[in-house]
Design an enzyme around this catalytic site. Structure first.
Site, PDB file in Angstrom:
ATOM      1  N   SER A 172       0.821  -1.212   0.000  1.00  0.00           N
ATOM      2  CA  SER A 172       0.000   0.000   0.000  1.00  0.00           C
ATOM      3  C   SER A 172       0.865   1.276   0.000  1.00  0.00           C
ATOM      4  O   SER A 172       1.582   1.529  -0.945  1.00  0.00           O
ATOM      5  CB  SER A 172      -0.974  -0.064   1.182  1.00  0.00           C
ATOM      6  OG  SER A 172      -1.932   0.942   1.069  1.00  0.00           O
ATOM      7  N   HIS A 212      -8.274  -4.869   0.216  1.00  0.00           N
ATOM      8  CA  HIS A 212      -6.991  -4.259   0.561  1.00  0.00           C
ATOM      9  C   HIS A 212      -6.323  -4.844   1.808  1.00  0.00           C
ATOM     10  O   HIS A 212      -5.145  -5.189   1.793  1.00  0.00           O
ATOM     11  CB  HIS A 212      -7.199  -2.753   0.750  1.00  0.00           C
ATOM     12  CG  HIS A 212      -5.945  -1.950   0.602  1.00  0.00           C
ATOM     13  ND1 HIS A 212      -5.302  -1.779  -0.602  1.00  0.00           N
ATOM     14  CD2 HIS A 212      -5.207  -1.263   1.504  1.00  0.00           C
ATOM     15  CE1 HIS A 212      -4.219  -1.022  -0.433  1.00  0.00           C
ATOM     16  NE2 HIS A 212      -4.143  -0.697   0.842  1.00  0.00           N
TER      17      HIS A 212
END
Ligand SMILES: *[C@@H]1O[C@H](CO)[C@@H](O)[C@H](O)[C@H]1NC(C)=O
Ligand SMILES: *[C@@H]1O[C@H](CO)[C@@H](O)[C@H](O)[C@H]1NC(C)=O
Ligand SMILES: *[C@@H]1O[C@H](CO)[C@@H](O)[C@H](O)[C@H]1NC(C)=O
Length: 390
Positions: free
Chosen positions: A167, A367
């Site tokens: 990320s 995610h």
């Protein structure tokens, strides 16, 4: 998430804080504790950046009994709101321990402003919050990563190391290569888990709500809010919620990016929340929100007047993604609420020369599943395979 809710959470958190008196204590179980409890060797290193931030690097120099042939150092960089601990929360299925078992000398970074890197040579994060938290992933890419990489190369007598970023760990890597492309010579390969550039047309409800709210930045400044979601403010509130209402905790994890299929159980949630959220700057979040609004991955937009002063142009040039010339292995999920997969595949990947892009072969992969689900195994084995290619 709307702004009154947000303000309320922080008021409650502040009250909790003053009641418990836990302001600058470390978490009950730190990254070092996690490493020690798993019987791995641990080291802590301090790195000072060019702009005087003081960062903590955690290190697992080798596997438990040092019986595996050494494979050299590797750097792991966590995502937004995380810390070095997040590479270890899955126990023996965590990338941090898997790499140590495979013979790697594992270095775990901590982004400036988080629990372990909340320090500066002459700014106090509490008293000088406005100046201390005046950073974003731009500074992490431009100053922190280079300082950390140079430190590891020097400490280990190595000329190149591999990198794994998750990320924001990927966002700041692209920034580093765009601003300081000479660092291509110091990295052998990068594995990007859930790579994030501009967050344009993504499905995250909180990020889209923030992008739609015009005055929130001004409001934050007006109430003197420069730090967000620190371990002892929001973190305490979330821990209280999660201890008492697992269903609400599940809603929270789902809202911020865990799929319902791979929702961590209560024990794992508790473990994650020992260190997560680890705190960020307001500017860091708003830098992402600007990308959601504009669709452009570029340095922070201060408005025309200040941009002219800082960048000598009304708007800064986009980061140059094609300056990342080392081999990069990118992994993305089918249902990631912070990533626009079309942009990733058709635009971002196209600008890079040595890149492979792989979809995670599990349905509805979101995610946080990269870090907090058992399917993270798949990513760890892919990453190990890639490392063996070098
Ligand atoms: C040494 O550690 C490795 C990996 O942690 C393990 O596979 C092996 O069984 C251990 N050997 C001994 C003698 O404990
Ligand atoms: C490089 O490492 C050596 C010892 O390993 C240390 O004495 C020296 O201060 C380091 N230099 C920098 C710039 O970190
Ligand atoms: C981006 O970087 C590459 C490689 O250094 C260069 O060839 C290209 O002109 C740059 N693009 C822009 C828009 O500056």
């Amino acid at each position: 998430m709307n702004s009154p809710f947000f303000v309320l959470i922080n008021i409650i958190a502040a009250a909790l804080n003053s009641l418990t008196g836990q302001i600058f204590h470390l978490p009950e179980r730190t990254t070092v504790d996690i490493i020690k409890e798993a019987f791995y060797p641990d080291e802590t290193h301090i790195v000072q950046t060019e702009d005087n931030y003081i960062l903590t690097l955690h290190r697992i120099p080798h596997c438990r009994n040092n019986s595996v042939a050494p494979k050299g150092p590797i750097l792991l960089m966590h995502g937004l709101l995380q810390s070095s601990a997040d590479w270890l929360v899955l126990g023996e299925k965590s990338l941090g321990f898997i790499l140590a078992d495979a013979g790697y000398d594992v270095w775990l970074g901590n982004s400036r402003g988080n629990t372990y890197s909340k320090a500066h040579v002459n700014l106090n994060p509490l008293l000088d919050a406005k100046s201390f938290f005046d950073f974003s992933y731009h500074e992490m890419g431009k100053y922190d990563l280079p300082a950390v990489i140079d430190y590891i190369l020097n400490a280990t007598g190595t000329s190149k190391i591999p990198y794994v970023g998750y990320s924001e760990g990927t966002t700041q890597f692209w920034v580093m290569m765009s601003e300081r492309p000479e660092y291509n010579d110091k990295i052998s390969q990068a594995n990007f888990w859930a790579p994030v550039t501009n967050m344009y047309r993504i499905t995250s409800i909180p990020i889209n709500a923030l992008a739609a709210m015009g005055g929130i930045e001004t409001l934050a400044r007006a109430i003197g809010k420069y730090e967000l979601f620190s371990h002892f403010t929001t973190g305490n509130s979330i821990r209280v919620i999660c201890q008492n209402a697992d269903w609400l905790c599940t809603e929270f994890f789902n809202l911020i990016g865990s799929s319902l299929e791979r929702m961590p159980n209560k024990a794992l949630k508790t473990k994650i929340l020992e260190n997560f959220p680890a705190g960020i700057s307001f500017k860091q979040l708003f830098h992402y929100v600007q990308g959601t609004r504009s669709g452009v991955f570029r340095p922070f937009d201060y408005g025309t007047e200040k941009n002219l002063e800082i960048y000598k142009k009304p708007m800064p040039d986009p980061y140059n993604i094609s300056r990342t010339t080392i081999p990069v292995f990118m992994y993305y999920g089918g249902s990631d609420i912070y990533i626009n997969n079309e942009i990733l595949i058709n635009e971002v990947a196209n600008e890079m020369q040595h890149v492979t892009v792989d979809l995670i072969p599990y349905e509805n992969f979101n995610h946080l599943d990269f870090m907090y689900s058992t399917n993270a195994d798949w990513l760890s084995s892919k990453t190990l395979e890639n490392l063996n290619l070098a």
